[in-house]
Design a protein around this motif. Structure first.
Motif, PDB file in Angstrom:
ATOM      1  N   ASN A 121      39.009  38.560  39.122  1.00 53.63           N
ATOM      2  CA  ASN A 121      40.287  37.908  39.454  1.00 53.63           C
ATOM      3  C   ASN A 121      40.760  36.944  38.369  1.00 53.63           C
ATOM      4  OD1 ASN A 121      40.499  39.126  42.103  1.00 53.63           O
ATOM      5  ND2 ASN A 121      38.866  37.732  42.737  1.00 53.63           N
ATOM      6  N   VAL A 122      40.652  37.375  37.115  1.00 50.52           N
ATOM      7  CA  VAL A 122      41.063  36.510  36.007  1.00 50.52           C
ATOM      8  C   VAL A 122      42.003  37.254  35.047  1.00 50.52           C
ATOM      9  CG1 VAL A 122      39.060  34.991  36.098  1.00 50.52           C
ATOM     10  CG2 VAL A 122      38.935  37.085  34.741  1.00 50.52           C
ATOM     11  N   THR A 123      42.810  38.142  35.568  1.00 53.51           N
ATOM     12  CA  THR A 123      43.669  38.960  34.711  1.00 53.51           C
ATOM     13  C   THR A 123      44.720  38.130  33.965  1.00 53.51           C
ATOM     14  OG1 THR A 123      45.075  39.436  36.629  1.00 53.51           O
ATOM     15  CG2 THR A 123      43.373  41.059  36.072  1.00 53.51           C
ATOM     16  N   ASP A 124      45.028  36.933  34.453  1.00 52.39           N
ATOM     17  CA  ASP A 124      46.013  36.090  33.771  1.00 52.39           C
ATOM     18  C   ASP A 124      45.536  35.674  32.379  1.00 52.39           C
ATOM     19  OD1 ASP A 124      47.731  36.256  35.877  1.00 52.39           O
ATOM     20  OD2 ASP A 124      47.366  34.236  36.639  1.00 52.39           O
ATOM     21  N   GLY A 125      44.207  35.743  32.166  1.00 56.01           N
ATOM     22  CA  GLY A 125      43.664  35.345  30.872  1.00 56.01           C
ATOM     23  C   GLY A 125      43.494  36.492  29.896  1.00 56.01           C
ATOM     24  N   ALA A 126      44.005  37.668  30.229  1.00 53.34           N
ATOM     25  CA  ALA A 126      43.797  38.844  29.379  1.00 53.34           C
ATOM     26  C   ALA A 126      44.497  38.702  28.031  1.00 53.34           C
ATOM     27  CB  ALA A 126      44.305  40.094  30.091  1.00 53.34           C
ATOM     28  N   VAL A 127      43.863  39.274  27.020  1.00 50.68           N
ATOM     29  CA  VAL A 127      44.497  39.394  25.701  1.00 50.68           C
ATOM     30  C   VAL A 127      44.793  40.868  25.453  1.00 50.68           C
ATOM     31  CG1 VAL A 127      43.336  37.357  24.785  1.00 50.68           C
ATOM     32  CG2 VAL A 127      42.279  39.602  24.468  1.00 50.68           C
TER      33      VAL A 127
ATOM     34  N   PHE B 266      39.718  36.293  25.316  1.00 51.83           N
ATOM     35  CA  PHE B 266      40.222  35.807  26.607  1.00 51.83           C
ATOM     36  C   PHE B 266      41.034  34.548  26.320  1.00 51.83           C
ATOM     37  CE2 PHE B 266      39.784  33.670  30.797  1.00 51.83           C
ATOM     38  CZ  PHE B 266      40.137  34.718  31.629  1.00 51.83           C
ATOM     39  N   THR B 267      41.913  34.177  27.226  1.00 49.32           N
ATOM     40  CA  THR B 267      42.708  32.956  27.075  1.00 49.32           C
ATOM     41  C   THR B 267      42.595  32.115  28.333  1.00 49.32           C
ATOM     42  OG1 THR B 267      44.306  34.105  25.667  1.00 49.32           O
ATOM     43  CG2 THR B 267      44.990  32.011  26.599  1.00 49.32           C
ATOM     44  N   ALA B 268      42.391  30.812  28.155  1.00 48.27           N
ATOM     45  CA  ALA B 268      42.260  29.939  29.311  1.00 48.27           C
ATOM     46  C   ALA B 268      42.559  28.500  28.928  1.00 48.27           C
ATOM     47  CB  ALA B 268      40.861  30.046  29.887  1.00 48.27           C
ATOM     48  N   GLY B 269      42.754  27.680  29.941  1.00 49.52           N
ATOM     49  CA  GLY B 269      43.015  26.267  29.727  1.00 49.52           C
ATOM     50  C   GLY B 269      42.139  25.412  30.626  1.00 49.52           C
ATOM     51  N   THR B 270      42.174  24.122  30.426  1.00 50.64           N
ATOM     52  CA  THR B 270      41.415  23.164  31.225  1.00 50.64           C
ATOM     53  C   THR B 270      42.162  22.855  32.524  1.00 50.64           C
ATOM     54  OG1 THR B 270      40.393  22.165  29.281  1.00 50.64           O
ATOM     55  CG2 THR B 270      40.481  20.810  31.264  1.00 50.64           C
ATOM     56  N   SER B 271      41.382  22.714  33.598  1.00 47.92           N
ATOM     57  CA  SER B 271      41.959  22.361  34.897  1.00 47.92           C
ATOM     58  C   SER B 271      41.274  21.121  35.462  1.00 47.92           C
ATOM     59  CB  SER B 271      41.810  23.516  35.888  1.00 47.92           C
ATOM     60  OG  SER B 271      42.684  24.575  35.575  1.00 47.92           O
ATOM     61  N   ILE B 272      41.966  20.466  36.353  1.00 45.69           N
ATOM     62  CA  ILE B 272      41.422  19.294  37.036  1.00 45.69           C
ATOM     63  C   ILE B 272      40.959  19.734  38.423  1.00 45.69           C
ATOM     64  CG2 ILE B 272      41.873  16.975  37.898  1.00 45.69           C
ATOM     65  CD1 ILE B 272      44.180  16.809  35.860  1.00 45.69           C
TER      66      ILE B 272
ATOM     67  N   PHE C 114      39.847  26.772  33.615  1.00 52.00           N
ATOM     68  CA  PHE C 114      40.558  27.202  34.820  1.00 52.00           C
ATOM     69  C   PHE C 114      39.806  28.255  35.637  1.00 52.00           C
ATOM     70  CE2 PHE C 114      43.402  30.277  36.863  1.00 52.00           C
ATOM     71  CZ  PHE C 114      43.881  29.469  37.880  1.00 52.00           C
ATOM     72  N   PRO C 115      39.282  29.331  35.024  1.00 50.37           N
ATOM     73  CA  PRO C 115      38.574  30.321  35.851  1.00 50.37           C
ATOM     74  C   PRO C 115      37.392  29.719  36.592  1.00 50.37           C
ATOM     75  CG  PRO C 115      39.000  31.208  33.671  1.00 50.37           C
ATOM     76  CD  PRO C 115      39.321  29.753  33.607  1.00 50.37           C
ATOM     77  N   VAL C 116      36.726  28.760  35.943  1.00 48.35           N
ATOM     78  CA  VAL C 116      35.566  28.106  36.557  1.00 48.35           C
ATOM     79  C   VAL C 116      36.018  27.184  37.682  1.00 48.35           C
ATOM     80  CG1 VAL C 116      33.581  26.614  36.110  1.00 48.35           C
ATOM     81  CG2 VAL C 116      34.321  28.264  34.380  1.00 48.35           C
ATOM     82  N   ALA C 117      37.053  26.414  37.429  1.00 49.48           N
ATOM     83  CA  ALA C 117      37.583  25.522  38.461  1.00 49.48           C
ATOM     84  C   ALA C 117      38.056  26.313  39.677  1.00 49.48           C
ATOM     85  CB  ALA C 117      38.727  24.690  37.887  1.00 49.48           C
ATOM     86  N   ALA C 118      38.780  27.392  39.427  1.00 47.89           N
ATOM     87  CA  ALA C 118      39.295  28.217  40.522  1.00 47.89           C
ATOM     88  C   ALA C 118      38.158  28.865  41.307  1.00 47.89           C
ATOM     89  CB  ALA C 118      40.230  29.284  39.972  1.00 47.89           C
TER      90      ALA C 118
END
Length: 318
Positions: free
Chosen positions: A303-309, A158-164, A239-243
């Motif tokens: 709802n996290v398809t943006d993080g797909a590899v 999976f791919t993700a980044g940090t969010s505020i 990001f998925p957690v923040a969202a």
């Protein structure tokens, strides 16, 4: 756990952090360990008919189970519901079961102790929105830059980044990391998010601004509570957690995500160095569920398809 960066595209579980110090801590501090998944049938009885069962180490095939270390308090990546581990990671594990013919037994532990637990034999692998980083691969303490352990191998999934994450309405006007200088920030200990906050803190000082007051907690829900109470201006997480928290906490009235995702990187399933047969079996199973569509269905569900590899790589993090 910043999809854990998911835990923790974007930068997880992100849930991603300085790990060398974790490796050298001798004490194993695990909470509530035990089977958090449906038992189902005897995994060994299903192994012979599973398409990739033959790739597993013989001892795991015989046991019919893979013990998975996880900090099960990081929705939507993994969290407890009705006494059971649910979320993105448990759903992916269930799909992997069909390929490997063994049960995945999620055992709950503190995030900053999971690698210690695996290396001591408590777990076979870690699935907890953990970012695949070069420091973790090499067993290097990210704060000191010194070798601190054997490191681990990762199968990236999976791919993700940090969010505020801030209070709803963004009363403090936080738009980026630079706006956190001189403010109180809450986050989970030993994560990539903590590492990002520490780097930003150094930048604040370098720029002649006031330092960030960092409040680090064992779990992300503790950090979220501080933010909800107004005791901090932001929580950094995957990001998925923040969202997810922005959408669900208080019916969507507690929090909102601001700014862009930071330092996007892969989540990895961690396996001890030298356990290459298990690592390669997990990689083959991940690639199988990517190819057959099971993986895509799971990401759509959450709802996290943006993080797909498109491929499960080994040690693809940097």
């Amino acid at each position: 756990m910043t999809a854990r960066s998911t835990r923790r595209t974007t930068a997880a579980h992100s849930r991603l952090a300085a790990v060398g110090a974790i490796v050298v801590t001798g004490a194993l501090i695990l909470t509530g360990c035990g089977d958090q998944t449906d038992k189902g049938g005897d995994g060994s009885s299903n192994a012979s008919s599973a398409p990739l069962a033959g790739k597993l180490p013989q001892d795991i095939r015989k046991a019919g189970v893979i013990k998975v270390g996880s900090d099960i308090a990081y929705p939507p990546v993994e969290f407890m519901k009705d006494g059971k581990a649910v979320g993105i990671d448990p759903d992916i594990a269930e799909a992997l079961t069909k390929q490997l013919g063994v049960r995945f037994d999620f055992q709950n532990g503190k995030f900053d102790q999971l690698i210690v637990g695996m290396q001591s034999g408590r777990f076979n692998m870690i699935m907890s929105a953990m970012n695949d980083t070069k420091n973790r691969q090499d067993g290097v303490d990210s704060e000191t830059g010194k070798k601190a352990g054997d490191g681990v191998d990762f199968v990236d999934y999976f791919t993700a980044g940090t969010s505020i994450l801030v209070q709803k309405g963004n009363p403090k006007g936080i738009k980026s990391l630079d706006d956190l200088c001189g403010k109180v920030v809450a986050l989970q200990r030993a994560t990539t998010s903590e590492g990002i906050a520490k780097k930003q803190n150094a930048k604040c000082k370098q720029d002649g601004k006031k330092a960030i007051t960092l409040q680090s907690f064992d779990t992300d829900p503790e950090a979220l509570l501080r933010l909800k109470q107004g005791a901090s201006v932001a929580d950094l997480n995957d990001f998925p957690v923040a969202a997810y928290n922005a959408k669900t906490s208080g019916g969507g009235s507690d929090f909102e995500v601001v700014g862009d995702q930071i330092e996007a990187g892969p989540y990895g399933i961690a396996v001890s160095k030298g356990n290459t047969q298990l690592r390669d079996a997990i990689q083959a199973a991940m690639n199988a569920i990517i190819k057959n569509g099971d993986y895509q269905k799971i990401l759509e569900k959450w709802n996290v398809t943006d993080g797909a590899v498109t491929e499960a790589k080994i040690n693809g993090g940097s």
